[in-house]
Write an enzyme that holds these catalytic residues in place. Structure first.
Site, PDB file in Angstrom:
ATOM      1  N   ASP A  93      -5.414  -6.675  -6.241  1.00 47.00           N
ATOM      2  CA  ASP A  93      -4.012  -6.260  -6.261  1.00 47.00           C
ATOM      3  C   ASP A  93      -3.298  -6.843  -7.484  1.00 47.00           C
ATOM      4  O   ASP A  93      -3.944  -7.165  -8.483  1.00 47.00           O
ATOM      5  CB  ASP A  93      -3.335  -6.679  -4.938  1.00 47.00           C
ATOM      6  N   HIS A 101       3.721  -6.625  -4.876  1.00 42.02           N
ATOM      7  CA  HIS A 101       2.781  -5.809  -4.101  1.00 42.02           C
ATOM      8  C   HIS A 101       1.608  -6.638  -3.562  1.00 42.02           C
ATOM      9  O   HIS A 101       1.271  -6.559  -2.376  1.00 42.02           O
ATOM     10  CB  HIS A 101       2.294  -4.680  -5.013  1.00 42.02           C
ATOM     11  N   SER A 116      -0.603   1.592   0.894  1.00 38.59           N
ATOM     12  CA  SER A 116      -0.877   0.228   0.423  1.00 38.59           C
ATOM     13  C   SER A 116      -0.626  -0.799   1.518  1.00 38.59           C
ATOM     14  O   SER A 116      -1.241  -1.861   1.529  1.00 38.59           O
ATOM     15  CB  SER A 116       0.052  -0.131  -0.742  1.00 38.59           C
TER      16      SER A 116
END
Ligand SMILES: *[C@@H]1O[C@H](CO)[C@@H](O)[C@H](O)[C@H]1NC(C)=O
Ligand SMILES: *[C@@H]1O[C@H](CO)[C@@H](O)[C@H](O)[C@H]1NC(C)=O
Ligand SMILES: *[C@@H]1O[C@H](CO)[C@@H](O)[C@H](O)[C@H]1NC(C)=O
Ligand SMILES: *[C@@H]1O[C@H](CO)[C@@H](O)[C@H](O)[C@H]1NC(C)=O
Ligand SMILES: *[C@@H]1O[C@H](CO)[C@@H](O)[C@H](O)[C@H]1NC(C)=O
Ligand SMILES: *[C@@H]1O[C@H](CO)[C@@H](O)[C@H](O)[C@H]1NC(C)=O
Ligand SMILES: *[C@@H]1O[C@H](CO)[C@@H](O)[C@H](O)[C@H]1NC(C)=O
Ligand SMILES: *[C@@H]1O[C@H](CO)[C@@H](O)[C@H](O)[C@H]1NC(C)=O
Ligand SMILES: *[C@@H]1O[C@H](CO)[C@@H](O)[C@H](O)[C@H]1NC(C)=O
Length: 741
Positions: A144, A201, A527
């Protein structure tokens, strides 16, 4: 031997001479090669780096622009090959070299941008969470944008040290950044020299999979509660292969390469490219090597829903995860001047906001300003929004950016309404002004009200956090849909899980224009659903250390829920029943997944006949499985013949098709299962035998299922049904999608 010496010399030369052309003309290529087979070259088998060097151009001349090595990554685990900076001509020149397989410029792969554990039936100190030890001892590798190691979700209270087999490293400069929770952190070329997360994220996904317990987690006071990942005692290893602009394929492969060496048990990838052939999907290629080593791989299905065929990451050895809602809403209710009310969402709910009716305006409806419907700043420039409640359509720019534009143009508050394709999927975003996000249907009614009066007004009334939406879970509009274009005979997504309005750790404090801030944030996407399932896989790994990745996957799929909290069929964003192309096997049911009764197991070598059956060339299959394959010597199978826990069947007129499936008993040693068939209109479906009698654990039994298309059916239509094996205690369900061709 002479040749070998020559190559070595060449390799040395390469270190002194670099390139003719400027770096700007060089691109990073992913190059696949075969291992040397000629006897004179066998010494390279143990010197892969040296072997890879032989593929580099032999005609290099001096350049002053760069002394960076041409080969930036040498791969060994994910496949035999390397990533190198090459010109187009140089890449072409490699094609004639013995052992060359393929070379393709890398592309950028997009990211698929806490209440959820309880929603999934996990309660602290109770039941399966406790029995599966909260995932203790399992290592989840997350590819990520990096991680904020200082976030409380990654504190290591109650965490055991990593297992002895852990072989990873921590590339943070501070020696205390990693601990028994965050046991590894690496960055790759895209990483700006640090595994730190500059985007949010990666911190969010990692904490969703395995964040530790954090009390009082909330955003702007809403969604307050104890946050925890799905496997709160699992270890996290972060592989930073992305930034907010996306992820580079060479880095993704290098991340998977390292994760395999480091000893992760589960890989979580909340990113993915378009649905191309598997030998062009580097995530699928890397994941194949991972599952061969027993590593479970969970990947996001993509956010291009509800468009049919939008599924990415559709390889059958991956768990492909779609996104669904939870029963939590952060309610923000719009009340119109005519007293009509509409329940919407927003996390930012300032108590100081006035309850006086405000003039309501829709910039997109003003004469000569239809471009303003998305509230893009440039279109609002000449509109006086001072003191007004502003109606904006979804689309064009980001939802929070619209609020910023409205505020900058003098607006006081915003009503955001969906586009038709988004239906009832609304977001609790961290807006910078009082706001409410409403469905498309509600938006139409507000627009009708605007048409009906010369002085429209509205207020927003904040109702805070509300748990108990009994239409949850439903499929979020963005969640990618089948058919699985890369392999039409494999149903995808495999599963849906929470991916909408997910509260999890954030890399910085989330701020808005008021003084409130929070180190948790709510965001949405497949996600977010992918790491939920990575966490589930970690719990199952702890409970069943001997299960293969395919067995874990089967357990998750065959036990999934078909109904929402109200007991009705799970719906999609239109509030009508969702089909299998949206939900796959259904919504994850963790408690049942740990004890599925039977599993459809698949061994890595079983994918070879499947890949040959896709009519890939030997070389293309070889790229995926990292070895030389001769399909002529393998009995190819059709996609539907793979021992998969779901079915996609193609039936021409008058067609009948028979498939075998093999189930392994992981429930009660002595057990009897009988088959049940869920409506498949227009198909005569027979199962032989209709009873499976097991007398031992690990025993396998095979059944045959025949699908016969009836005469009165129409071509180019799709019917859906299911096949379920039930014993007194277990129910093992496979969805069926049947296309009449
Ligand atoms: C970490 O240290 C390296 C080498 O000393 C340095 O290049 C890099 O900028 C440092 N990174 C951070 C985030 O401090
Ligand atoms: C969140 O809940 C905890 C108790 O569960 C409470 O102490 C805290 O004040 C709450 N925080 C907010 C912002 O409501
Ligand atoms: C809209 O644009 C047309 C042509 O540019 C112009 O004639 C008209 O006056 C404009 N109307 C308004 C309300 O600005
Ligand atoms: C904008 O609208 C407000 C409120 O209606 C008004 O007070 C103000 O004068 C207007 N500004 C301009 C530049 O027209
Ligand atoms: C509102 O009026 C406009 C112009 O007459 C029309 O195009 C639009 O369809 C109406 N909207 C609704 C929701 O009735
Ligand atoms: C592969 O080729 C065979 C023979 O031409 C054909 O029947 C089959 O449908 C093809 N499979 C796929 C997946 O295209
Ligand atoms: C399917 O199973 C049946 C019965 O076990 C067996 O006779 C047949 O050969 C199998 N077919 C395939 C294609 O494996
Ligand atoms: C079932 O198979 C697994 C893996 O081969 C093995 O570890 C386990 O001991 C077996 N269980 C029984 C009851 O035979
Ligand atoms: C098709 O035929 C079957 C019997 O062969 C019947 O049960 C079914 O209702 C018919 N379906 C349609 C759509 O006519």
């Amino acid at each position: 031997m002479g040749y070998y010496m020559f190559l070595l010399t060449l390799t040395c030369l390469l270190n002194f001479y670099t390139i003719v052309r400027s770096d700007s003309e060089l691109q990073i290529y992913i190059v696949h090669v075969e291992l040397p087979s000629a006897p004179s070259l066998t010494s390279f088998v143990d010197d892969l780096q040296g072997w890879y060097q032989t593929f580099l151009p032999s005609t290099l001349s001096i350049s002053s622009t760069s002394d960076e090595p041409r080969i930036i990554y040498s791969y060994r685990n994910v496949f035999k090959g390397f990533a190198a900076r090459l010109s187009l001509e140089e890449a072409k020149a490699m094609e004639t070299k013995p052992g060359f397989v393929s070379a393709r410029p890398q592309t950028t792969i997009p990211l698929h941008t806490t209440h959820s554990p309880n929603f999934l039936g996990l309660n602290q100190n109770m039941g399966f969470w406790r029995d599966s030890n909260y995932g203790r001892g399992v290592i989840i590798g997350v590819l990520d944008t990096g991680i904020n190691p200082n976030h409380p979700s990654f504190n290591d209270e109650g965490m055991p040290p990593p297992p002895a087999r852990w072989n990873g490293i921590c590339q943070f400069n501070s020696s205390t950044a990693c601990n028994n929770k965050l046991i590894g952190a690496r960055y790759f070329r895209i990483g700006n020299g640090t595994p730190f997360d500059e985007d949010g994220h990666g911190t969010h996904t990692a904490s969703t999979a395995a964040g530790n317990f954090v009390r009082g987690a909330n955003i702007f006071g809403n969604a307050n509660g104890t946050a925890a990942g799905i496997a709160p005692l699992a270890h996290v290893a972060m592989y930073k292969v992305c930034t907010s602009t996306g992820c580079l394929e060479s880095d993704i492969l290098a991340g998977m390469e390292a994760a395999i060496d480091d000893g992760v048990d589960v890989l979580s990838l909340s990113l993915g490219g378009p649905p191309t052939t598997f030998y062009n999907q580097n995530i699928a290629i890397g994941a194949f090597s991972a599952i061969e080593r027993g590593i479970f791989v969970s990947a996001s299905a993509g956010n291009d829903g509800p468009t049919p065929g939008s599924i990415g990451n559709g390889a059958p050895w991956l768990l492909t995860v779609g996104a669904s809602t939870t029963d939590r809403k952060i309610r923000s209710t719009v009340v119109l001047g005519n007293d009509e009310q509409f329940d919407g969402e927003s996390t930012f709910q300032p108590s100081s906001f006035s309850s006086t009716l405000l003039p309501l305006v829709y910039p997109g409806g003003l004469p000569n300003n239809s471009g303003a419907r998305f509230c893009e700043p440039v279109w609002l420039r000449n509109t006086n929004l001072t003191g007004r409640m502003v109606l904006c359509d979804e689309g064009g720019i980001g939802r929070i950016a619209k609020g910023r534009a409205v505020r900058n143009a003098g607006g006081t508050a915003m009503i955001l309404v969906n586009l038709p394709s988004q239906g009832y999927t609304t977001y609790s975003d961290s807006h910078v002004l009082p706001a409410s996000h409403l469905s498309y249907e509600d938006g139409l009614r507000i627009k009708a009200y605007l048409n009906s009066t010369t002085s429209p007004t509205a207020i927003i009334s904040f109702r805070g956090t509300i748990i108990g939406d009994n239409r949850a879970p439903n499929v979020a509009s963005f969640s990618a849909r089948g058919p699985n274009r890369a392999s039409l005979g494999i149903l995808k997504p495999d599963i849906i899980g929470p991916g909408h309005n997910i509260l999890a750790a954030w890399h910085v404090s989330v701020e808005n224009n008021i003084n409130t801030n929070s180190n948790f944030n709510i965001i949405s996407g497949t996600s977010m659903s992918c790491p939920h399932l990575s966490g589930v896989a970690a719990l199952l790994k702890n409970a069943h250390p001997d299960w293969s990745p395919a067995a874990i996957k089967s357990a998750i799929m065959t036990t999934a829920d078909q109904v929402n909290l109200a007991g009705n069929p799970i719906e999609d964003e239109t509030q009508s029943p969702a089909d299998s192309l949206a939900v796959g096997s259904g919504h994850v049911n963790i408690l049942r997944a740990t004890d599925p009764g039977l599993v459809y197991d698949t061994h890595p070598e079983d994918y070879l006949p499947y890949l040959c059956g896709l009519n890939y060339t030997d070389q293309q299959v070889g790229i995926i499985v990292s070895r030389v394959v001769r399909c002529a010597e393998i009995a190819s199978i059709s996609q539907t013949e793979l021992n998969y826990p779901s079915f996609v069947v193609f039936l021409g007129s008058g067609n009948s098709r028979t498939y075998n499936r093999t189930v392994t008993n992981v429930g009660d040693a002595n057990s009897v299962y009988s088959v049940g068939i869920g409506a498949l209109p227009g198909v005569d479906m027979r199962v032989e035998p209709s009873t499976l009698r097991f007398s031992a654990l690990n025993q396998t039994l095979t059944y045959q299922v025949t699908f016969e298309r009836l005469a009165n059916t129409t071509s180019n239509t799709v019917v859906q049904g299911s096949l379920t094996w039930t014993s007194g205690r277990y129910s093992v369900r496979s969805p069926i999608v049947c296309r009449f061709i």
